[in-house]
Design a protein around this motif. Structure first.
Motif, PDB file in Angstrom:
ATOM      1  N   UNK A 174      68.103   0.032  55.440  1.00 26.06           N
ATOM      2  CA  UNK A 174      68.689  -0.296  56.748  1.00 26.06           C
ATOM      3  C   UNK A 174      67.883  -1.385  57.451  1.00 26.06           C
ATOM      4  N   UNK A 175      66.569  -1.315  57.335  1.00 25.63           N
ATOM      5  CA  UNK A 175      65.717  -2.337  57.931  1.00 25.63           C
ATOM      6  C   UNK A 175      66.002  -3.701  57.309  1.00 25.63           C
ATOM      7  N   UNK A 176      66.201  -3.740  56.011  1.00 26.93           N
ATOM      8  CA  UNK A 176      66.461  -5.001  55.322  1.00 26.93           C
ATOM      9  C   UNK A 176      67.818  -5.590  55.683  1.00 26.93           C
ATOM     10  N   UNK A 177      68.779  -4.723  56.028  1.00 28.51           N
ATOM     11  CA  UNK A 177      70.135  -5.182  56.329  1.00 28.51           C
ATOM     12  C   UNK A 177      70.376  -5.362  57.822  1.00 28.51           C
ATOM     13  N   UNK A 178      69.337  -5.131  58.641  1.00 30.55           N
ATOM     14  CA  UNK A 178      69.474  -5.319  60.077  1.00 30.55           C
ATOM     15  C   UNK A 178      70.066  -4.142  60.800  1.00 30.55           C
ATOM     16  N   UNK A 179      70.205  -3.013  60.098  1.00 31.18           N
ATOM     17  CA  UNK A 179      70.727  -1.802  60.720  1.00 31.18           C
ATOM     18  C   UNK A 179      69.627  -1.011  61.413  1.00 31.18           C
ATOM     19  N   UNK A 180      69.931   0.228  61.738  1.00 29.97           N
ATOM     20  CA  UNK A 180      68.969   1.065  62.453  1.00 29.97           C
ATOM     21  C   UNK A 180      68.987   2.469  61.860  1.00 29.97           C
ATOM     22  N   UNK A 181      67.824   3.109  61.892  1.00 29.44           N
ATOM     23  CA  UNK A 181      67.670   4.432  61.296  1.00 29.44           C
ATOM     24  C   UNK A 181      66.621   5.209  62.070  1.00 29.44           C
ATOM     25  N   UNK A 182      66.854   6.484  62.273  1.00 27.00           N
ATOM     26  CA  UNK A 182      65.846   7.394  62.816  1.00 27.00           C
ATOM     27  C   UNK A 182      65.862   8.677  62.003  1.00 27.00           C
ATOM     28  N   UNK A 183      64.688   9.295  61.879  1.00 28.79           N
ATOM     29  CA  UNK A 183      64.583  10.544  61.130  1.00 28.79           C
ATOM     30  C   UNK A 183      63.570  11.484  61.752  1.00 28.79           C
ATOM     31  N   UNK A 184      63.820  12.767  61.602  1.00 26.46           N
ATOM     32  CA  UNK A 184      62.912  13.804  62.113  1.00 26.46           C
ATOM     33  C   UNK A 184      62.839  14.913  61.072  1.00 26.46           C
ATOM     34  N   UNK A 185      61.633  15.270  60.652  1.00 25.37           N
ATOM     35  CA  UNK A 185      61.464  16.278  59.605  1.00 25.37           C
ATOM     36  C   UNK A 185      62.013  17.630  60.049  1.00 25.37           C
ATOM     37  N   UNK A 186      62.615  18.325  59.087  1.00 28.51           N
ATOM     38  CA  UNK A 186      63.167  19.656  59.328  1.00 28.51           C
ATOM     39  C   UNK A 186      62.687  20.606  58.221  1.00 28.51           C
ATOM     40  N   UNK A 187      61.395  20.957  58.236  1.00 27.88           N
ATOM     41  CA  UNK A 187      60.876  21.842  57.185  1.00 27.88           C
ATOM     42  C   UNK A 187      61.543  23.211  57.230  1.00 27.88           C
ATOM     43  N   UNK A 188      61.689  23.800  56.052  1.00 28.17           N
ATOM     44  CA  UNK A 188      62.409  25.075  55.940  1.00 28.17           C
ATOM     45  C   UNK A 188      61.512  26.285  56.072  1.00 28.17           C
ATOM     46  N   UNK A 189      60.193  26.101  55.927  1.00 28.22           N
ATOM     47  CA  UNK A 189      59.283  27.240  55.986  1.00 28.22           C
ATOM     48  C   UNK A 189      57.871  26.756  56.282  1.00 28.22           C
ATOM     49  N   UNK A 190      56.957  27.716  56.422  1.00 26.34           N
ATOM     50  CA  UNK A 190      55.574  27.393  56.748  1.00 26.34           C
ATOM     51  C   UNK A 190      54.884  26.623  55.627  1.00 26.34           C
ATOM     52  N   UNK A 191      55.271  26.898  54.386  1.00 28.44           N
ATOM     53  CA  UNK A 191      54.667  26.193  53.266  1.00 28.44           C
ATOM     54  C   UNK A 191      54.988  24.699  53.328  1.00 28.44           C
TER      55      UNK A 191
END
Length: 321
Positions: A223-240
Motif C-alpha cells: 500500500x505504501x508503494x502504491x500511494x494507498x494507506x494502511x493501519x494495523x493493530x495486533x489482536x493476540x488470541x492468548x497470553x502466550x
C-alpha cells in the motif's frame, strides 16, 4: 535499494508460483505450500544480497525452510543487508482446491525497517490513494466508512468493503450492511485484497477486518508503494501470543501502526499470481513452458510494473524442477 533488485525479486515469486501452481486442485495444501517454499528459497540464493527473513513460515523448529531469522541470498562481500517479509503461497486452500486468488508474495526493506510481527492476528484497514489520511482504527467502522466516502466524494452506499468470510467478522459485516455499504466476502488472501483497494478495476474501496499480522506487514509495504494507506493493530488470541510479541520488542499491544511504522523507508514489493483472480492472472501451462503474471513496485519512486513472462522448461533454470 537498487532498482535492479526489484526485478530480481520478481524471479523469486515467479518460481514459487510456478512450483505450487503445478499442484493446483490436488487437495493437499501442505504439499503446495512446501513446493512454493522450496522454489522460493532456491531462487533467493541466486540474488546478490544478505537477506534475513523477518516474516516467514514460522519459527525455525516449525518450518523446514524460510523460517523467521533464516539468512538468504548469496551474501557476497558488499551485498546489501535486506529484511524480507514473505508468503510463498498466500491462499494455500485456494491453490489446493483450485479456487481463484492465490499469490506468491515478497516485500523487501533495509535491515531493521520491517516490523518483526509475531504470528498472531491483526485488525486492519486499507484504502487506495484517494482516501489516504482518512482512516483511523481508533474510530468505529461506521465512522471510517463515512470518512472514506467523504474523501472519495461518494455516498456510503457506493462503497465496497472487502472482508474475510470468518465467524469473527459477523458483527463487522452486520455493521457495514447497516450503514448501507456493499460487502464483498473472500475465502482467503487478504494481502491481495488490501492491494485491490489501489486498483480501480477491482471495484474495492476498503479492506476491513482481522487477519494475520505477518500479512499486515506485507500489505503495508504494498500500500505504501502504491500511494494507498494502511493501519494495523495486533489482536493476540492468548497470553502466550502476547508474551511472544513482547520478546520481539512489541511492548504496546494496543498500538495502532501506520504503514510507515510497519514498513519504514524504501521498500519493494513483488507478487505473482498462482490461481487467476482480479489482482493477477494465474500460472498457465503449455507444452514445455508456462506463462506468469506479476506485479513489482518500489515506494521510492512509486513505480508499479506489471510483468508477463514466458518460461521455457527445457532450459531448466534454478527453481523450476
Amino acid at each position: 535499494m537498487d532498482r535492479n533488485l526489484a526485478l530480481e525479486v520478481v524471479r523469486v515469486t515467479e518460481m514459487a508460483a510456478v512450483a505450487c501452481a503445478r499442484l493446483m486442485g490436488r487437495g493437499d495444501k501442505n504439499l503446495a505450500d512446501q513446493a512454493a517454499v522450496d522454489a522460493m528459497r532456491r531462487a533467493f540464493d541466486t540474488i546478490q544480497m544478505d537477506g534475513t527473513v523477518v516474516i516467514g513460515e514460522g519459527e525455525r523448529d516449525e518450518a523446514p525452510m524460510l523460517y523467521i531469522g533464516e539468512r538468504v541470498g548469496n551474501r557476497v562481500q558488499g551485498a546489501p543487508q535486506i529484511d524480507i517479509a514473505l508468503d510463498p503461497l498466500e491462499g494455500t486452500n485456494l491453490c489446493a482446491y483450485g479456487r481463484p486468488g492465490a499469490i506468491s508474495v515478497v516485500a523487501l526493506a533495509y535491515r531493521g525497517c520491517l516490523l518483526n510481527a509475531p504470528d498472531t492476528y491483526m485488525e486492519k484497514i486499507a484504502v487506495g490513494p484517494q482516501a489516504k489520511g482518512h482512516i483511523n482504527l481508533a474510530q468505529s467502522p461506521a465512522e471510517n466508512l463515512a470518512s472514506i466516502a467523504k474523501a472519495l466524494k461518494r455516498s456510503i452506499q457506493d462503497l465496497t468493503v472487502i472482508i474475510l468470510d470468518r465467524p469473527r467478522h459477523e458483527a463487522l459485516i452486520r455493521t457495514v450492511r447497516e450503514v448501507g455499504a456493499r460487502v464483498r466476502l473472500i475465502e482467503d488472501g487478504d494481502v491481495a485484497a488490501a492491494v485491490s483497494t489501489c486498483i480501480g478495476s477491482a471495484d474495492v474501496d476498503v479492506l476491513m477486518g482481522i487477519g494475520g499480522a505477518p500479512e499486515g506487514v506485507i500489505s503495508a509495504a504494498a500500500l505504501k508503494s502504491m500511494g494507498g494507506d494502511f493501519q494495523g493493530r495486533l489482536k493476540p488470541r492468548n497470553e502466550e501470543e502476547i508474551r511472544r510479541a513482547k520478546t520481539m520488542g512489541i511492548n504496546d499491544i494496543h498500538h495502532i501502526y501506520t504503514a510507515e511504522e510497519l514498513a519504514k523507508g524504501d521498500v519493494m514489493f513483488a507478487a505473482t499470481g498462482v490461481t487467476g483472480g482480479e489482482f493477477l492472472k494465474g500460472v498457465r501451462f503449455y507444452g514445455g513452458s508456462c506463462e506468469t503474471n506479476s506485479i513489482v513496485m518500489r515506494s521510492k519512486t512509486g513505480t508499479v510494473r506489471y510483468i508477463s513472462a514466458t518460461h521455457r522448461f527445457e532450459s531448466k533454470p534454478p527453481g523450476y524442477s
